[in-house]
Motif scaffolding. Structure first.
Motif, PDB file in Angstrom:
ATOM      1  N   LEU A  85       0.837  -1.204   0.000  1.00 34.68           N
ATOM      2  CA  LEU A  85       0.000   0.000   0.000  1.00 34.68           C
ATOM      3  C   LEU A  85       0.873   1.256   0.000  1.00 34.68           C
ATOM      4  CD1 LEU A  85      -2.880  -0.895   2.461  1.00 34.68           C
ATOM      5  CD2 LEU A  85      -2.990  -0.648   0.005  1.00 34.68           C
ATOM      6  N   ILE A 136       2.195   1.814  -3.471  1.00 33.39           N
ATOM      7  CA  ILE A 136       1.165   2.338  -4.376  1.00 33.39           C
ATOM      8  C   ILE A 136       0.984   3.838  -4.140  1.00 33.39           C
ATOM      9  CG2 ILE A 136      -1.286   2.264  -4.928  1.00 33.39           C
ATOM     10  CD1 ILE A 136      -1.221  -0.717  -4.356  1.00 33.39           C
ATOM     11  N   GLY A 174       1.690   6.969  -6.669  1.00 33.53           N
ATOM     12  CA  GLY A 174       0.737   8.029  -6.958  1.00 33.53           C
ATOM     13  C   GLY A 174       1.354   9.403  -6.809  1.00 33.53           C
ATOM     14  N   ARG A 187       1.502  11.317 -10.562  1.00 31.79           N
ATOM     15  CA  ARG A 187       0.321  12.118 -10.877  1.00 31.79           C
ATOM     16  C   ARG A 187       0.673  13.600 -10.866  1.00 31.79           C
ATOM     17  NH1 ARG A 187      -4.655   9.478 -10.992  1.00 31.79           N
ATOM     18  NH2 ARG A 187      -5.299  11.473 -11.812  1.00 31.79           N
ATOM     19  N   VAL A 229      -5.082  14.645  -6.105  1.00 29.32           N
ATOM     20  CA  VAL A 229      -4.811  13.201  -6.165  1.00 29.32           C
ATOM     21  C   VAL A 229      -3.510  12.886  -5.430  1.00 29.32           C
ATOM     22  CG1 VAL A 229      -4.430  11.255  -7.696  1.00 29.32           C
ATOM     23  CG2 VAL A 229      -6.102  12.976  -8.293  1.00 29.32           C
ATOM     24  N   MET A 238      -4.303  12.707  -1.881  1.00 29.83           N
ATOM     25  CA  MET A 238      -4.959  11.462  -1.479  1.00 29.83           C
ATOM     26  C   MET A 238      -3.952  10.317  -1.431  1.00 29.83           C
ATOM     27  SD  MET A 238      -8.699  11.512  -3.178  1.00 29.83           S
ATOM     28  CE  MET A 238      -8.493  12.384  -4.696  1.00 29.83           C
ATOM     29  N   LEU A 278      -2.937   7.778   1.660  1.00 25.37           N
ATOM     30  CA  LEU A 278      -2.816   6.324   1.500  1.00 25.37           C
ATOM     31  C   LEU A 278      -1.519   5.827   2.135  1.00 25.37           C
ATOM     32  CD1 LEU A 278      -4.392   4.107   0.148  1.00 25.37           C
ATOM     33  CD2 LEU A 278      -3.019   4.435  -1.880  1.00 25.37           C
ATOM     34  N   SER A 319      -8.216  -3.710  -0.530  1.00 28.43           N
ATOM     35  CA  SER A 319      -7.490  -2.465  -0.296  1.00 28.43           C
ATOM     36  C   SER A 319      -6.464  -2.227  -1.392  1.00 28.43           C
ATOM     37  CB  SER A 319      -6.833  -2.489   1.080  1.00 28.43           C
ATOM     38  OG  SER A 319      -5.942  -3.555   1.177  1.00 28.43           O
ATOM     39  N   ILE A 320      -5.770  -3.284  -1.847  1.00 26.73           N
ATOM     40  CA  ILE A 320      -4.760  -3.085  -2.895  1.00 26.73           C
ATOM     41  C   ILE A 320      -5.433  -2.650  -4.199  1.00 26.73           C
ATOM     42  CG2 ILE A 320      -3.087  -4.277  -4.357  1.00 26.73           C
ATOM     43  CD1 ILE A 320      -2.336  -5.930  -1.933  1.00 26.73           C
ATOM     44  N   ALA A 323      -6.704   0.880  -3.896  1.00 24.14           N
ATOM     45  CA  ALA A 323      -5.585   1.819  -3.866  1.00 24.14           C
ATOM     46  C   ALA A 323      -5.027   2.024  -5.266  1.00 24.14           C
ATOM     47  CB  ALA A 323      -4.503   1.309  -2.931  1.00 24.14           C
ATOM     48  N   LEU A 324      -4.941   0.942  -6.034  1.00 21.01           N
ATOM     49  CA  LEU A 324      -4.473   1.081  -7.422  1.00 21.01           C
ATOM     50  C   LEU A 324      -5.429   1.951  -8.234  1.00 21.01           C
ATOM     51  CD1 LEU A 324      -3.151  -2.469  -8.309  1.00 21.01           C
ATOM     52  CD2 LEU A 324      -1.867  -0.351  -8.284  1.00 21.01           C
ATOM     53  N   ILE A 353      -4.945   5.777  -7.647  1.00 21.74           N
ATOM     54  CA  ILE A 353      -3.873   6.504  -8.330  1.00 21.74           C
ATOM     55  C   ILE A 353      -3.948   6.387  -9.845  1.00 21.74           C
ATOM     56  CG2 ILE A 353      -2.349   6.250  -6.347  1.00 21.74           C
ATOM     57  CD1 ILE A 353      -0.745   4.305  -8.158  1.00 21.74           C
ATOM     58  N   THR A 364      -7.194   6.364 -11.647  1.00 22.98           N
ATOM     59  CA  THR A 364      -8.400   6.970 -12.224  1.00 22.98           C
ATOM     60  C   THR A 364      -8.129   8.427 -12.574  1.00 22.98           C
ATOM     61  OG1 THR A 364      -9.517   5.680 -10.567  1.00 22.98           O
ATOM     62  CG2 THR A 364     -10.872   7.082 -11.912  1.00 22.98           C
ATOM     63  N   SER A 393     -11.377   9.055  -7.665  1.00 16.04           N
ATOM     64  CA  SER A 393     -10.245   8.727  -6.794  1.00 16.04           C
ATOM     65  C   SER A 393     -10.648   8.795  -5.334  1.00 16.04           C
ATOM     66  CB  SER A 393      -9.096   9.703  -7.025  1.00 16.04           C
ATOM     67  OG  SER A 393      -8.385   9.392  -8.165  1.00 16.04           O
ATOM     68  N   ALA A 394     -11.351   9.886  -4.963  1.00 17.27           N
ATOM     69  CA  ALA A 394     -11.766  10.062  -3.568  1.00 17.27           C
ATOM     70  C   ALA A 394     -12.697   8.943  -3.140  1.00 17.27           C
ATOM     71  CB  ALA A 394     -12.433  11.420  -3.392  1.00 17.27           C
ATOM     72  N   LEU A 423     -10.829   5.874  -2.550  1.00 22.06           N
ATOM     73  CA  LEU A 423     -10.065   5.997  -1.303  1.00 22.06           C
ATOM     74  C   LEU A 423     -10.934   5.627  -0.096  1.00 22.06           C
ATOM     75  CD1 LEU A 423      -7.233   6.749  -0.523  1.00 22.06           C
ATOM     76  CD2 LEU A 423      -7.978   9.063  -0.103  1.00 22.06           C
ATOM     77  N   THR A 471     -10.779   1.960   0.226  1.00 18.25           N
ATOM     78  CA  THR A 471      -9.508   1.559   0.846  1.00 18.25           C
ATOM     79  C   THR A 471      -9.559   1.744   2.357  1.00 18.25           C
ATOM     80  OG1 THR A 471      -8.500   2.472  -1.125  1.00 18.25           O
ATOM     81  CG2 THR A 471      -7.025   1.808   0.621  1.00 18.25           C
ATOM     82  N   PHE A 472     -10.093   2.881   2.798  1.00 14.28           N
ATOM     83  CA  PHE A 472     -10.135   3.167   4.232  1.00 14.28           C
ATOM     84  C   PHE A 472     -11.024   2.164   4.961  1.00 14.28           C
ATOM     85  CE2 PHE A 472      -9.084   7.940   3.724  1.00 14.28           C
ATOM     86  CZ  PHE A 472      -7.755   7.599   3.555  1.00 14.28           C
TER      87      PHE A 472
END
Lengths: 101, 167
Positions: free
Chosen positions: A15, A18, A22, A26, A31, A34, A38, B13-14, B17-18, B21, B23, B29-30, B33, B36-37
């Motif tokens: 994680l 990743i 990002g 990006r 983003v 965010m 993460l 979660s993986i 998370a992918l 980052i 989209t 993205s939000a 996220l 993921t949380f």
């Protein structure tokens, strides 16, 4: 198969990577923000896993503090982004080049 | 049961998370996220930390993500032109793979193989009472410092956003 500490640490490393990818690839500041969250969550996960492994609740308290600091960081960070939007009208990371040498 | 839950939450979660980052749209993205949380909160429950799972959902999935979505919608952010030079992008991916490799090597070298699970934790581990009593005795000082930090963040955010010249 039983779940071991190393599985949690590996998930945390994935994680975190990743999130780092990002931040590095990006261009949209929101983003990137965010992805930063993460990465912070990945570190929190490894804190909780090691706290469970050691049987020590202090690791969970550290995560509590990290979440508090993250909340403060989000408030100030988003304020900076809004101020940037007001001044430059863009969310592209290349507009943040005033301090570039 | 715990193994299946762990694998499900880890994959979820993986994957999300992918998607965060990759989209193009910030709103999507939000929302990924948030997924993921929630997965990480589920992992906290598996790790005998129910209080942290609740805080994770309330603070991260609730407050932080609502703030981020609010800003995205307030500024009416569209997907922005992401023209990245090929060299910069591949450099980022190479750095990420190196980071992943180093952490994999370090974790594989460790010998900590204690079997985890929600059963077998010490008495009251991760309970609100245990954490609360630690927070108000041994960790009282950092707790107070954090409260000052939050106050500073509130004042700082208002000061940054305030329009120039208005008092």
């Amino acid at each position: 198969m039983t779940i071991q500490l190393s599985h949690y640490l590996l998930l945390s490393a994935v994680l975190f990577s990743i999130g780092a990818a990002g931040v590095l690839t990006r261009k949209n500041l929101i983003v990137i923000f965010m992805a930063l969250e993460l990465m912070m969550n990945a570190v929190n996960l490894s804190f909780v896993a090691v706290a469970r492994y050691m049987g020590d609740a202090a690791g969970q308290l550290i995560v509590f503090f990290v979440i508090c600091v993250a909340a403060a960081e989000v408030a100030v960070g988003l304020a900076i982004l809004i101020a940037l939007w007001r001044h430059k009208g863009s969310m592209h990371i290349d507009t943040l080049a005033a301090m570039k040498w | 049961m715990e193994t299946a839950l762990f694998i499900l939450l880890a994959l979820g979660s993986i994957l999300s998370a992918l998607l965060v980052i990759t989209t193009p749209s910030p709103i999507a993205s939000a929302l990924y996220l948030v997924v993921t949380f929630f997965c990480i909160a589920g992992l906290y429950v598996l790790l005998a930390a129910p209080l942290l799972a609740a805080i994770q959902i309330i603070v991260y999935a609730g407050a932080v993500l609502v703030l981020v979505l609010f800003v995205i919608m307030l500024l009416n952010l569209k997907r922005i032109e992401e023209k990245i030079s090929r060299g910069w992008k591949s450099a980022g991916i190479v750095v990420t793979i190196l980071l992943l490799g180093i952490s994999f090597a370090a974790i594989a070298a460790s010998t900590a193989v204690l079997v985890l699970g929600t059963t077998g934790a010490p008495m009251g581990f991760g309970k609100v009472a245990t954490l609360g009593s630690l927070l108000f005795t041994q960790y009282l000082y950092p707790f107070e410092v954090v409260s000052v930090l939050l106050l500073l963040a509130i004042v700082g955010a208002v000061a940054i956003i305030r329009k120039q010249g208005s008092s």
